[in-house]
Write a protein that holds these residues in place. Structure first.
Motif, short mmCIF file in Angstrom:
data_model
loop_
_atom_site.label_atom_id
_atom_site.label_comp_id
_atom_site.label_asym_id
_atom_site.label_seq_id
_atom_site.Cartn_x
_atom_site.Cartn_y
_atom_site.Cartn_z
N ASP A 175 45.66 -72.62 -31.95
CA ASP A 175 44.44 -73.38 -32.19
C ASP A 175 43.67 -72.78 -33.37
OD1 ASP A 175 45.13 -74.98 -30.09
OD2 ASP A 175 43.70 -74.11 -28.66
N ILE A 176 42.85 -73.60 -34.00
CA ILE A 176 42.14 -73.19 -35.20
C ILE A 176 40.84 -72.46 -34.88
CG2 ILE A 176 41.05 -74.05 -37.32
CD1 ILE A 176 42.87 -76.53 -37.12
N ASN A 177 40.19 -72.79 -33.81
CA ASN A 177 38.77 -72.50 -33.55
C ASN A 177 38.55 -71.09 -32.97
OD1 ASN A 177 40.34 -74.43 -31.74
ND2 ASN A 177 39.02 -73.35 -30.29
N GLY A 214 41.47 -68.75 -30.50
CA GLY A 214 41.95 -69.47 -31.65
C GLY A 214 41.98 -68.59 -32.88
N ASP A 215 42.47 -69.16 -33.97
CA ASP A 215 42.63 -68.41 -35.21
C ASP A 215 41.31 -67.85 -35.73
OD1 ASP A 215 45.29 -69.12 -35.12
OD2 ASP A 215 45.11 -70.73 -36.59
N VAL A 257 29.16 -70.20 -41.33
CA VAL A 257 29.36 -68.91 -40.65
C VAL A 257 30.46 -68.12 -41.34
CG1 VAL A 257 30.23 -67.85 -38.53
CG2 VAL A 257 28.47 -69.61 -38.41
N VAL A 258 30.19 -66.85 -41.60
CA VAL A 258 31.18 -65.97 -42.24
C VAL A 258 32.09 -65.40 -41.16
CG1 VAL A 258 31.52 -63.87 -43.58
CG2 VAL A 258 29.62 -65.41 -44.13
N LEU A 259 33.38 -65.68 -41.27
CA LEU A 259 34.36 -65.12 -40.34
C LEU A 259 34.86 -63.76 -40.81
CD1 LEU A 259 36.54 -68.29 -39.62
CD2 LEU A 259 34.71 -67.36 -38.18
N GLY A 266 33.97 -73.01 -42.48
CA GLY A 266 34.25 -74.26 -43.16
C GLY A 266 35.51 -74.20 -44.01
N SER A 267 35.67 -73.13 -44.78
CA SER A 267 36.85 -73.02 -45.64
C SER A 267 38.12 -72.84 -44.81
CB SER A 267 36.70 -71.86 -46.64
OG SER A 267 36.69 -70.61 -45.98
N TYR A 268 37.99 -72.13 -43.69
CA TYR A 268 39.17 -71.93 -42.83
C TYR A 268 39.60 -73.25 -42.21
CZ TYR A 268 42.38 -69.30 -39.91
OH TYR A 268 43.52 -68.79 -39.34
N LEU A 269 38.64 -74.02 -41.71
CA LEU A 269 38.97 -75.29 -41.07
C LEU A 269 39.62 -76.24 -42.08
CD1 LEU A 269 38.83 -77.22 -38.65
CD2 LEU A 269 36.51 -77.83 -39.36
N THR A 270 39.08 -76.33 -43.28
CA THR A 270 39.64 -77.22 -44.29
C THR A 270 41.08 -76.84 -44.61
OG1 THR A 270 37.46 -77.65 -45.27
CG2 THR A 270 39.39 -78.06 -46.66
#
Length: 279
Positions: A175-177, A214-215, A257-259, A266-270
């Motif tokens: 999963d991405i989240n 998730g990731d 949010v900075v991961l 946002g950049s990770y999800l895209t």
């Protein structure tokens, strides 16, 4: 690797739950606060919806990703070339929802999101200091006021034996989240991959709730919490004629949010949605 069911009300539940996420990527809870009658009601109402023609009136918006996704546009798991055997509906509070189904599904969305925030507090509280320093803000605050948390109602239709070669209900994926919250489905089939590559059945007693990392949590924790590979296998024999309804809530931070030093949420999800071929 073993997945044990943890009593949410037990004094040591937070620690045991976080240890389970650390070692398996999954945690299974019983006696949790999610209202089971509400879940049962949703399963029945949405199964009726998927078996009707009404779903065609709510086709997904490509730009906002809300609404009904037919099997023809279903996801292809990363590294696979065959689509999963499923259809689904994406629920966001701001998105399109059939009016007759709106009240219950938004009540569940609220309950499950509040429950997940508590679980994120558990994760942060029981993260080692050297791991917690990676968090750029408290984990539960990452989801505050987020409009990206996604509730997906999945319908795995009955099978007739003529499915494409190699296709299964949900191919192996991560999963991405941050966390995924999943009431045990109305039919079994969920499996998690152990470190030796073998597959284990996830305890699916009706009334359990299943949580997996998730990731994004893997990224935010510097790899401490693994995003574990899982899948939904095809039924056999008489069970092939049964539908399967599943209700995962994918907990997403606000896009800003900075991961980590590499990614915002946002950049990770895209990046991941492009890999999946849905944008």
């Amino acid at each position: 690797m073993k997945l044990e069911t943890i009593d949410f009300r037990a004094p040591d539940a937070p620690q045991r739950f976080v240890e389970s996420l650390r070692h398996t990527g999954f945690g299974v809870l019983r006696n949790h606060p999610i209202a089971q009658p509400l879940v049962q009601q949703i399963y029945q109402a949405w199964q009726d919806f998927f078996l009707s023609d009404d779903k065609e009136h709510y086709l997904f918006n490509p730009g906002t990703q809300d609404g009904f996704f037919p099997s023809s546009v279903s996801e292809t798991a990363k590294g696979n070339n065959v689509k999963d055997i499923k259809e689904y509906f994406h629920v966001y509070p701001w998105g399109q929802i059939p009016p007759a189904l709106r009240r219950d599904i938004l009540e569940y969305y609220q309950q499950a999101t509040a429950f997940a925030a508590q679980l994120l507090d558990w994760v942060e509280r029981h993260s080692p200091a050297e791991v917690a320093r990676h968090y750029h803000e408290p984990l539960s605050r990452m989801i505050k006021d987020s409009d990206k948390t996604l509730l997906r109602i999945l319908h795995y239709p009955p099978m007739d034996g003529h499915e494409p070669p190699g296709a299964i209900r949900a191919a192996a994926h991560e999963d991405i989240n941050l966390l995924t919250v999943l009431p045990a489905a109305n039919e079994p089939g969920l499996q998690v991959q152990s470190r030796d590559g073998s597959w284990l059945d996830v305890p699916s007693d009706f009334g359990n709730i299943i949580i997996n990392t998730g990731d994004m949590l893997q990224e935010a924790s510097g790899g401490y919490f693994p995003s574990t590979t899982h899948r939904v296998i095809n039924p056999q024999g008489a069970d092939m004629a049964k539908s399967r309804i599943s209700l995962p809530l994918f907990l997403h931070p606000r896009p800003e949010v900075v991961l980590s030093a590499r990614y915002s949420a946002g950049s990770y999800l895209t990046e991941r949605l492009r890999e999946l071929g849905v944008i």
